[in-house]
Design a protein around this motif. Sequence first.
Motif, short mmCIF file in Angstrom:
data_model
loop_
_atom_site.label_atom_id
_atom_site.label_comp_id
_atom_site.label_asym_id
_atom_site.label_seq_id
_atom_site.Cartn_x
_atom_site.Cartn_y
_atom_site.Cartn_z
N GLY A 1 0.84 -1.20 0.00
CA GLY A 1 0.00 0.00 0.00
C GLY A 1 0.87 1.24 0.00
N GLU A 2 0.40 2.27 0.73
CA GLU A 2 1.09 3.57 0.67
C GLU A 2 2.13 3.77 1.74
OE1 GLU A 2 -1.85 6.63 0.59
OE2 GLU A 2 -2.25 6.23 -1.53
N ASP A 3 2.01 3.01 2.85
CA ASP A 3 2.88 3.39 3.95
C ASP A 3 3.45 2.24 4.79
OD1 ASP A 3 0.49 2.73 5.12
OD2 ASP A 3 -0.02 4.77 5.73
N GLU B 1 7.54 5.15 -3.60
CA GLU B 1 7.08 5.65 -4.90
C GLU B 1 6.99 4.50 -5.89
OE1 GLU B 1 8.90 10.16 -4.58
OE2 GLU B 1 9.60 8.84 -6.20
#
Length: 190
Positions: free
Chosen positions: A16-18, A182
């Motif tokens: 995911g993002e984090d 990223e």
Amino acid sequence: MKILEDRIKQDGRVLGEDVLKVDNFLNHQVDPELMQALGEEFARLFADEKVDKVLTVESSGIAPAVFAALALHVPMVFARKKKSITLSAESYVADVYSFTKQETNHVMIDKRFLHEGERVLLIDDFLANGQAVTGLMEIAEAAQAEVIGVGIVVEKTFQKGRAMLDDQGVHVESLARIAAFENGQVVFAD
Ligand code: 5GP
């Protein structure tokens, strides 16, 4: 720390993002030679401080913490997690909200293993929003022990834990600092 960054690049997986998954060398399967190198680096970074004890939270902090304690020649104590706890006169307790599990655990350390005036180094595998470290700091405060610093294996600089600890004037040393994820790739801060 280059060997750690190389290992994260090689074996870490971004979820995911984090979230960074590092369960093949840090918190499920453990690479003891890497842990030993991390422990020695923590000992070097905090060499100017007298350390009486290393504290962490089970379970993922234990591997780096025990090697830091070995390099410093002091005991390591890990706070145990409990879903619910009846307050006991025999232990220090704090609430810790888990960033990855999204639940609150009570963490406790038996009063026999933490004493007034002891100088403690806190170690954890990750620093995200600083909840785990804050819980350990609350326990240290309740015991009237002195937190001389915080050693983190992987800090995510884009979450708020580091800024919070800096604001409190805490000496934090992180062995790898991640500025962003990223396109599923890790971008290091330094
Ligand atoms: P914090 O309490 O600073 O919000 O989060 C730190 C705790 O959550 C660590 O003890 C660690 O177990 C877990 N954690 C936070 N971020 C990550 C992550 O990206 N990957 C893994 N594997 N654990 C994390």
